[in-house]
Design a protein around this motif. Structure first.
Motif, PDB file in Angstrom:
ATOM      1  N   ALA A  30       8.621 -32.753  34.701  1.00 28.38           N
ATOM      2  CA  ALA A  30      10.107 -32.672  34.294  1.00 28.38           C
ATOM      3  C   ALA A  30      10.766 -32.162  35.850  1.00 28.38           C
ATOM      4  CB  ALA A  30      10.469 -31.760  33.276  1.00 28.38           C
ATOM      5  N   VAL A  31      11.921 -32.646  36.222  1.00 28.74           N
ATOM      6  CA  VAL A  31      12.769 -32.413  37.141  1.00 28.74           C
ATOM      7  C   VAL A  31      14.419 -32.008  36.402  1.00 28.74           C
ATOM      8  CG1 VAL A  31      13.813 -32.860  39.228  1.00 28.74           C
ATOM      9  CG2 VAL A  31      11.554 -33.522  38.899  1.00 28.74           C
ATOM     10  N   ARG A  32      14.908 -30.902  36.779  1.00 27.98           N
ATOM     11  CA  ARG A  32      15.977 -30.751  36.086  1.00 27.98           C
ATOM     12  C   ARG A  32      17.274 -30.361  37.338  1.00 27.98           C
ATOM     13  NH1 ARG A  32      15.288 -25.959  32.634  1.00 27.98           N
ATOM     14  NH2 ARG A  32      15.013 -27.274  31.053  1.00 27.98           N
ATOM     15  N   VAL A  33      18.282 -31.078  36.900  1.00 30.00           N
ATOM     16  CA  VAL A  33      19.468 -31.136  37.785  1.00 30.00           C
ATOM     17  C   VAL A  33      20.457 -30.415  37.027  1.00 30.00           C
ATOM     18  CG1 VAL A  33      20.999 -31.993  39.379  1.00 30.00           C
ATOM     19  CG2 VAL A  33      18.731 -32.661  39.333  1.00 30.00           C
ATOM     20  N   ALA A  34      21.331 -29.308  37.279  1.00 23.41           N
ATOM     21  CA  ALA A  34      22.192 -28.503  36.637  1.00 23.41           C
ATOM     22  C   ALA A  34      23.799 -29.326  36.789  1.00 23.41           C
ATOM     23  CB  ALA A  34      22.347 -27.076  36.954  1.00 23.41           C
ATOM     24  N   GLY A  35      24.444 -29.271  35.953  1.00 25.82           N
ATOM     25  CA  GLY A  35      25.963 -29.532  36.024  1.00 25.82           C
ATOM     26  C   GLY A  35      26.181 -30.875  36.052  1.00 25.82           C
ATOM     27  N   LEU A  36      27.461 -31.089  36.531  1.00 25.79           N
ATOM     28  CA  LEU A  36      28.028 -32.369  36.704  1.00 25.79           C
ATOM     29  C   LEU A  36      27.252 -33.267  37.884  1.00 25.79           C
ATOM     30  CD1 LEU A  36      31.878 -31.636  36.810  1.00 25.79           C
ATOM     31  CD2 LEU A  36      30.600 -32.777  34.995  1.00 25.79           C
ATOM     32  N   VAL A  37      26.222 -32.492  38.634  1.00 25.47           N
ATOM     33  CA  VAL A  37      25.512 -33.222  39.636  1.00 25.47           C
ATOM     34  C   VAL A  37      24.244 -33.843  38.932  1.00 25.47           C
ATOM     35  CG1 VAL A  37      24.038 -32.863  41.769  1.00 25.47           C
ATOM     36  CG2 VAL A  37      26.305 -31.627  41.383  1.00 25.47           C
ATOM     37  N   GLY A  38      23.894 -33.225  38.091  1.00 23.45           N
ATOM     38  CA  GLY A  38      22.909 -33.799  37.050  1.00 23.45           C
ATOM     39  C   GLY A  38      23.341 -34.991  36.312  1.00 23.45           C
ATOM     40  N   ASP A  39      24.490 -35.248  35.836  1.00 15.72           N
ATOM     41  CA  ASP A  39      25.327 -36.440  35.399  1.00 15.72           C
ATOM     42  C   ASP A  39      25.243 -37.398  36.366  1.00 15.72           C
ATOM     43  OD1 ASP A  39      25.430 -35.536  32.758  1.00 15.72           O
ATOM     44  OD2 ASP A  39      27.599 -34.725  33.215  1.00 15.72           O
ATOM     45  N   VAL A  61      24.576 -27.196  26.739  1.00 13.05           N
ATOM     46  CA  VAL A  61      24.855 -25.673  26.737  1.00 13.05           C
ATOM     47  C   VAL A  61      24.362 -25.072  28.073  1.00 13.05           C
ATOM     48  CG1 VAL A  61      24.907 -25.287  24.118  1.00 13.05           C
ATOM     49  CG2 VAL A  61      22.848 -25.044  25.278  1.00 13.05           C
ATOM     50  N   GLY A  62      24.864 -23.583  28.230  1.00  8.83           N
ATOM     51  CA  GLY A  62      24.227 -23.017  29.548  1.00  8.83           C
ATOM     52  C   GLY A  62      24.710 -23.723  30.931  1.00  8.83           C
ATOM     53  N   ASP A  63      23.885 -24.115  31.653  1.00 11.30           N
ATOM     54  CA  ASP A  63      24.347 -24.835  32.974  1.00 11.30           C
ATOM     55  C   ASP A  63      24.453 -26.330  32.791  1.00 11.30           C
ATOM     56  OD1 ASP A  63      21.575 -25.755  32.549  1.00 11.30           O
ATOM     57  OD2 ASP A  63      21.193 -24.624  34.508  1.00 11.30           O
ATOM     58  N   ARG A  64      24.425 -26.859  31.499  1.00  8.38           N
ATOM     59  CA  ARG A  64      24.640 -28.193  31.168  1.00  8.38           C
ATOM     60  C   ARG A  64      23.881 -29.232  32.072  1.00  8.38           C
ATOM     61  NH1 ARG A  64      28.707 -28.332  27.497  1.00  8.38           N
ATOM     62  NH2 ARG A  64      30.027 -26.746  27.471  1.00  8.38           N
ATOM     63  N   SER A  65      22.504 -28.824  31.993  1.00 12.43           N
ATOM     64  CA  SER A  65      21.544 -29.553  32.884  1.00 12.43           C
ATOM     65  C   SER A  65      21.157 -30.844  32.397  1.00 12.43           C
ATOM     66  CB  SER A  65      20.285 -28.591  33.070  1.00 12.43           C
ATOM     67  OG  SER A  65      19.653 -28.538  31.628  1.00 12.43           O
ATOM     68  N   THR A  66      20.712 -31.710  33.144  1.00 11.28           N
ATOM     69  CA  THR A  66      20.080 -33.151  32.802  1.00 11.28           C
ATOM     70  C   THR A  66      18.412 -32.869  33.388  1.00 11.28           C
ATOM     71  OG1 THR A  66      21.884 -34.246  33.345  1.00 11.28           O
ATOM     72  CG2 THR A  66      20.275 -35.246  33.563  1.00 11.28           C
ATOM     73  N   CYS A  67      17.834 -33.333  32.538  1.00 13.74           N
ATOM     74  CA  CYS A  67      16.331 -33.344  32.805  1.00 13.74           C
ATOM     75  C   CYS A  67      15.625 -34.512  32.818  1.00 13.74           C
ATOM     76  CB  CYS A  67      15.529 -32.380  31.585  1.00 13.74           C
ATOM     77  SG  CYS A  67      13.968 -31.728  31.998  1.00 13.74           S
ATOM     78  N   ALA A  77       4.092 -33.979  43.906  1.00 17.32           N
ATOM     79  CA  ALA A  77       3.608 -34.460  45.149  1.00 17.32           C
ATOM     80  C   ALA A  77       4.872 -34.498  46.218  1.00 17.32           C
ATOM     81  CB  ALA A  77       3.280 -35.846  44.907  1.00 17.32           C
ATOM     82  N   ARG A  78       6.136 -34.477  45.596  1.00 14.50           N
ATOM     83  CA  ARG A  78       7.351 -34.549  46.414  1.00 14.50           C
ATOM     84  C   ARG A  78       7.949 -33.248  46.511  1.00 14.50           C
ATOM     85  NH1 ARG A  78       6.280 -38.980  44.214  1.00 14.50           N
ATOM     86  NH2 ARG A  78       6.680 -41.069  45.140  1.00 14.50           N
ATOM     87  N   ARG A  79       8.734 -33.288  47.645  1.00 15.52           N
ATOM     88  CA  ARG A  79       9.593 -32.101  48.034  1.00 15.52           C
ATOM     89  C   ARG A  79      10.836 -32.111  47.456  1.00 15.52           C
ATOM     90  NH1 ARG A  79       9.365 -28.019  52.572  1.00 15.52           N
ATOM     91  NH2 ARG A  79      11.480 -27.155  52.336  1.00 15.52           N
ATOM     92  N   TRP A  80      11.468 -31.656  46.374  1.00 16.86           N
ATOM     93  CA  TRP A  80      12.599 -32.043  45.784  1.00 16.86           C
ATOM     94  C   TRP A  80      13.852 -31.274  46.374  1.00 16.86           C
ATOM     95  CZ3 TRP A  80      12.843 -35.752  42.485  1.00 16.86           C
ATOM     96  CH2 TRP A  80      11.539 -36.158  41.830  1.00 16.86           C
ATOM     97  N   PRO A  81      14.948 -31.986  46.856  1.00 16.11           N
ATOM     98  CA  PRO A  81      15.960 -31.389  47.582  1.00 16.11           C
ATOM     99  C   PRO A  81      16.541 -30.013  46.655  1.00 16.11           C
ATOM    100  CG  PRO A  81      16.842 -33.238  46.317  1.00 16.11           C
ATOM    101  CD  PRO A  81      15.514 -33.277  46.182  1.00 16.11           C
ATOM    102  N   ALA A  82      17.193 -29.114  47.264  1.00 15.34           N
ATOM    103  CA  ALA A  82      18.082 -28.068  46.575  1.00 15.34           C
ATOM    104  C   ALA A  82      18.978 -28.734  45.539  1.00 15.34           C
ATOM    105  CB  ALA A  82      18.860 -27.114  47.816  1.00 15.34           C
ATOM    106  N   GLY A  83      18.928 -28.093  44.291  1.00 11.42           N
ATOM    107  CA  GLY A  83      19.821 -28.501  43.055  1.00 11.42           C
ATOM    108  C   GLY A  83      19.032 -29.386  42.340  1.00 11.42           C
ATOM    109  N   ALA A  84      17.761 -29.698  42.552  1.00  7.77           N
ATOM    110  CA  ALA A  84      16.633 -30.515  41.882  1.00  7.77           C
ATOM    111  C   ALA A  84      15.792 -29.679  41.747  1.00  7.77           C
ATOM    112  CB  ALA A  84      16.479 -31.921  42.243  1.00  7.77           C
TER     113      ALA A  84
END
Length: 141
Positions: A30-39, A61-67, A77-84
């Motif tokens: 699982a990779v989570r991105v918070a807020g409107l950026v996740g949308d 609820v909370g940071d309204r994350s997208t998973c 195996a990947r280097r996820w960017p800041a925010g992911a």
């Protein structure tokens, strides 16, 4: 309606009703991105895949994350960017993700994109590319 008898096979980790916690690394990564950026990441990914992106869960609820749910052992195996954020990277403890049922009351979780027989997971390489582009501000709002 019994979701387990629908034309698209329902993964065993999707609950029949409500929502349930599932351990990351067993059935999926699982990779989570918070807020409107996740949308925004979800929207760009769905546009690119003709709305067949694989399982994407949104929390209200909370940071309204997208998973984003990826095949097991595909995300580390990947280097996820800041925010992911890769969920479960720290092996000192177990990590869990809330998974909603396909139908019925599942608040505060819902499916932004559902798993299907053809697309049971989000493709890790494509998600990484989209997340990098969106989080770097390359893709428009």
């Amino acid at each position: 309606m019994d979701q387990r008898s629908s034309l698209d096979p329902v993964p065993c980790w999707v609950p029949a009703s409500g929502h349930a916690l599932r351990r990351v690394g067993v059935h999926f990564d699982a990779v989570r991105v918070a807020g409107l950026v996740g949308d925004q990441v979800a929207y760009e990914l769905m546009q690119f895949t003709a709305f067949q992106a694989g399982p994407i869960v949104r929390s209200a609820v909370g940071d309204r994350s997208t998973c984003f749910l990826l095949p097991p052992q595909s995300a580390a195996a990947r280097r996820w960017p800041a925010g992911a954020r890769l969920i479960g990277r720290d092996l000192r403890c177990d990590a869990f993700v809330g998974i909603p049922a396909l139908e019925g009351r599942t608040w505060p979780l819902d499916w932004r994109s559902r798993p299907t027989g053809e697309v049971p997971f989000v493709e890790a390489k494509l998600l990484h590319e989209v997340a990098v582009a969106v989080l770097a501000g390359v893709v428009g709002p």
